[in-house]
Design an enzyme around this catalytic site. Structure first.
Site, PDB file in Angstrom:
ATOM      1  N   GLU A 449     -15.742  -5.005  -0.771  1.00  0.00           N
ATOM      2  CA  GLU A 449     -14.580  -5.862  -0.519  1.00  0.00           C
ATOM      3  C   GLU A 449     -14.020  -5.791   0.895  1.00  0.00           C
ATOM      4  O   GLU A 449     -12.972  -6.409   1.162  1.00  0.00           O
ATOM      5  CB  GLU A 449     -13.450  -5.574  -1.538  1.00  0.00           C
ATOM      6  CG  GLU A 449     -13.860  -5.883  -2.973  1.00  0.00           C
ATOM      7  CD  GLU A 449     -12.732  -5.834  -3.971  1.00  0.00           C
ATOM      8  OE1 GLU A 449     -12.887  -6.371  -5.082  1.00  0.00           O
ATOM      9  OE2 GLU A 449     -11.668  -5.263  -3.636  1.00  0.00           O
ATOM     10  N   ASN A 450     -14.684  -5.135   1.823  1.00  0.00           N
ATOM     11  CA  ASN A 450     -14.106  -5.013   3.163  1.00  0.00           C
ATOM     12  C   ASN A 450     -14.303  -6.265   4.012  1.00  0.00           C
ATOM     13  O   ASN A 450     -13.438  -6.593   4.842  1.00  0.00           O
ATOM     14  CB  ASN A 450     -14.683  -3.788   3.872  1.00  0.00           C
ATOM     15  CG  ASN A 450     -14.252  -2.502   3.204  1.00  0.00           C
ATOM     16  OD1 ASN A 450     -13.292  -2.483   2.436  1.00  0.00           O
ATOM     17  ND2 ASN A 450     -14.964  -1.420   3.474  1.00  0.00           N
TER      18      ASN A 450
END
Length: 839
Positions: A449-450
């Site tokens: 999710e970065n």
């Protein structure tokens, strides 16, 4: 030959009250627990009472005798740590050997000729993170904890399903390795298959002692009857082995999992005209029990001489590709194994204990066996946890569970400056080499999710040009994988659309995380889109009742009782649970047992709704990875198996919706749609009976449809209008039956449906040869009984039922098998049965 001495015994943990016996591998928390100096943080609200443990420094000590490191008949003695958690200074007799700052890599120190007091001083992880943050500057993350500044298991700082228990300790084995002349410093088997012939290119790295610098060294490799030999050129050698007619390793459900023993041996002297490259071929057949047999003569150069070191792993022959081809729907994301496109039936995996040193090989096997039995064929190891022990991947190899391995970055902007950058590369190299022999490993993933966070969570303006991890995911990590393990695909993140040309979480491109539904919507809205690959989605529910009673002793349970709230870590978690129930049922206000049952029903239905819809759209959608299969402590969460190892109703629902053959009724624009999913290798030809029924069980209309579904395919057809239930009446439903499979379509929320008061008979039988605690519960329905559930743990904390939610029509009978029951009377059994009741 190299000699290995394990250093598991004799350790002490320094404490203000005096030294404590320390277990290695272990951690400070487990040692303090064993000594009775802290309460169990898993019970009640004890967790904050032990927060101080993670904020102070600790030391582990033991003595090394002179005979341990000198006078052993070897030129060199190394002290090897497989895992130090995390910021540590290692000294021997007052001499500093080195400093570490990474939980996720191995460390080696030369201790030849030295002895005395061995000390491992651990700094507080908070102090280490603060010192790094002072160098790199602030970076955003999703939690108020500094996990992105230290290479440590991020979820030990807490997560929306996990406690904040910041560990320290020697968490993986430590040993002495005594050796002379040279040792195998690294072995990288690159395994490929082409036209039925398996090839293993073995790349060997060698470390030499000063005395061994000029010695002639040779390497031998053997697998499945093929053998190759090569001389070592400096510190490297390459050997190639070909195995014709190789047996392929397949994911579960697609074929067998033959495993072959690959052996590599390093010898001194005796090389007869060898070069740094050796090739050989042979014949052999792998077997499913991890052995290989065959006969063949190697074509490489023979070696003789003193054996110095050896290496042995099990490998499997298979090809794996990631099809990211663009098409009319967007950009695909399909795993292709041995040339066969696969719909991935996946689950996300978190560390199975917040104290991972407690996870034994037996526990891995139990949990992964449960996972495979749920119909799962892919396990994603999430980036906020750990690179698991080899025992994890060994079991996945045997069971045919494909492994998607995240590099360990999650939900934060990570600085790319030193000292972190060097640690990240060393960690990646260490773990790629360690894990690449496993055939179950099919995908490397850069982060969790970065990339999405950078674009969508207001990180980009806050960073103002500072590094945030993009250089890791889009440059460093793919280069490391391309160099060390080019046989496997790499993807930069989850979610990730493949490039910045599209939003990172665009459902039409690459991988997609579907969290809007759980956070804000009804689960029916999973059906609003068809992502190319859903790598995260899920729904919460509390753990089993027996788990709650153990974790919250003496508490009068209620959704908002103190212990329940403490063991609910998600933001507005109970609010989302309640809203999920309220959309379908009247929310119980003073009946905890009913609330507990309904939240578990909604969890199972929600996940099933997503999987049924997305599987019905194969091959546009090529996989679902449920968040999550397991828990690390007793907590309300998205898990299918709770923190005590008990399956929730969701677990049994996964067995249904992840089976090779699935029957489902989907809402359509012109009425219900029948979808028949066949993921088996054989065609499926079967009659499907469609029945339009009233709530009292009377039949309005029925039709038998003969359906033929090709292998690995989906058949979809509209249900005739005369069979569609009347949505306005709230008294009709549609049932589809095909042998043992059943699908339901109720066109209105349960609270608006005219359910009759459920009536059913219960009989308890003792099966022949079942043993103590084994019973069969026979339920005979006299009315429609929706989502009947036997909560087996109410019959005993170890009791397990083979069945989850079942819907019975009037006159139908269900046989539920229970093992481990301590109470099996009819009254106890009836009290453990729940079903949907009329509003």
């Amino acid at each position: 030959m190299k000699e290995v001495v394990q250093l598991a015994e004799g350790w002490s943990l320094c404490h203000s009250d005096g030294p404590l016996p320390a277990r290695v591998p272990g951690c400070v928390h487990t040692d303090l627990l064993a000594a009775g100096l802290i309460p169990d943080p898993f019970l009640g609200a004890n967790e904050p009472e032990v927060a101080w443990v993670g904020r102070r420094s600790w030391s582990y000590v033991r003595d090394l005798a002179a005979s341990d490191t000198a006078g052993t008949g070897h030129e060199r003695t190394d002290l090897v740590f497989d895992g130090l958690d995390t910021a540590a200074t290692v000294t021997l007799d007052g001499r500093e050997l080195g400093r570490t700052r990474n939980m996720h890599r191995r460390h080696r120190f030369d201790v030849t000729g030295h002895h005395g007091r061995l000390t491992v001083d651990f700094a507080s992880a908070y102090d280490e993170a603060a010192s790094v943050r002072a160098l790199t500057g602030e970076r955003p993350n999703v939690y108020p904890e500094p996990f992105q500044y230290i290479r440590k298991m991020a979820c030990s700082f807490g997560w929306d399903w996990g406690p904040t228990l910041v560990t320290a300790g020697i968490w993986r084995p430590v040993r002495l390795e005594r050796w002379s002349t040279a040792r195998l410093a690294g072995v990288r088997p690159l395994v490929t298959v082409q036209d039925g012939t398996g090839r293993v290119e073995v790349r060997v790295e060698v470390e030499r002692t000063a005395q061994g610098a000029a010695r002639r060294l040779a390497v031998r490799a053997a697998v499945a009857g093929a053998e190759a030999h090569a001389a070592v050129d400096g510190t490297q050698a390459v050997l190639t082995l070909d195995v014709p007619d190789v047996s392929l390793w397949w994911p579960r459900g697609y074929g067998a999992q033959p495993l072959y023993d690959l052996e590599v041996e390093l010898t001194e002297d005796g090389a007869e005209g060898g070069t740094a490259d050796g090739t050989a071929s042979g014949v052999g057949n792998g077997t499913g029990d991890g052995t290989a047999s065959g006969a063949g003569n190697g074509a490489g150069n023979r070696t003789t001489g003193r054996r110095l070191d050896s290496w042995r792993r099990r490998i499997g022959f298979r090809s794996v590709e990631l099809d990211r081809s663009p098409d009319e729907h967007g950009t695909g994301f399909t795993l292709v194994v041995n040339g066969v496109p696969v719909f991935a039936r996946g689950v996300n995996w978190i560390p199975d204990d917040v104290f991972p040193s407690r996870i034994t090989p037996e526990r891995y096997r139990t949990r992964l066996r449960q996972t495979a039995d749920a119909g799962v064929d892919l396990v994603r190891i999430w980036g906020g946890g750990i690179y698991e022990d080899d025992a994890f991947y060994d079991v996945c190899d045997e069971l045919g569970l494909m492994v998607w391995q995240d590099f360990l970055f999650a939900c934060a902007a990570y600085p790319e400056e030193q000292p972190l950058r060097g640690e990240v590369e060393a960690e990646a190299r260490d773990n790629v080499v360690r894990l690449m022999p496993h055939p179950s490993l099919v995908l490397w993933n850069g982060n969790n999710e970065n990339l999405w966070g950078f674009r969508d969570w207001d990180w980009e303006p806050a960073l103002a040009g500072d590094s945030w991890g993009g250089g890791y995911y889009l440059d460093l990590l793919p280069r490391v994988v391309a160099e060390l393990d080019p046989t496997r695909p790499y993807t930069a993140g989850s979610p990730w659309s493949g490039s910045w040309d599209h939003h990172p979480n665009d459902p039409a491109h690459g991988t997609h995380h579907s969290w809007e539904v759980w956070n804000r919507r009804d689960y029916a809205e999973y059906r609003d889109s068809v992502p190319r690959f859903v790598s995260e989605f899920g729904w919460q529910a509390p753990p089993a009742m027996a788990t709650l009673r153990r974790a919250l002793p003496g508490e009068r349970l209620a959704p908002d009782s103190p212990g329940m709230l403490h063991h609910q870590k998600a933001e507005d978690g109970n609010g989302k649970l309640n809203r999920g129930v309220e959309r379908h049922f009247d929310l119980p206000t003073d009946d905890f047992d009913r609330w507990h049952y309904l939240t578990q029903v909604v969890q199972a239905r929600a996940v099933a709704a997503g999987i049924e819809h997305w599987r019905a759209h194969w091959p546009v959608c090529a996989g679902t990875v449920v968040w999550q299969i397991n828990d690390c402590w007793p907590v309300s969460s998205w898990a299918a198996i709770d923190g005590d190892g008990r399956p929730k109703p969701l677990y049994h629902e996964l067995r249904r919706v992840y089976a090779d053959r699935l029957l489902t009724l989907q809402p359509g624009t012109d009425g219900p749609v029948l979808a028949v999913v066949n993921q088996a290798a054989e065609p499926w030809q079967a009659p499907v009976t469609l029945r339009r029924l009233r709530a009292d069980g009377t039949e309005v209309a029925h039709l038998v449809v003969d359906v033929t579904v090709a292998p690995r395919s989906v058949h979809r057809q509209e249900v005739p209008r005369e069979l569609a239930p009347d949505e306005r009446s709230g008294k009709e439903l549609l049932i589809a039956d095909c042998r043992e499979l059943r699908a339901l379509h109720v066109p209105v929320p349960d609270k608006d449906f005219a359910y009759p008061a459920p009536r059913y008979d219960v009989a308890v039988e003792s099966p022949v040869g079942g043993g103590a605690g084994s019973v069969e519960v026979v339920v005979t329905a006299h009315t429609l009984v929706r989502d009947l559930l036997l909560q087996a743990d109410r019959l005993g904390p170890d009791a397990v039922c083979d069945t989850g939610l079942r819907t019975l029509l009037p006159g139908e009978r269900a046989r539920l098998r229970v093992v481990g029951a301590t109470e099996a009377g009819a009254n106890a059994v009836r009290a453990a049965l729940y079903c949907v009741a009329p509003a």
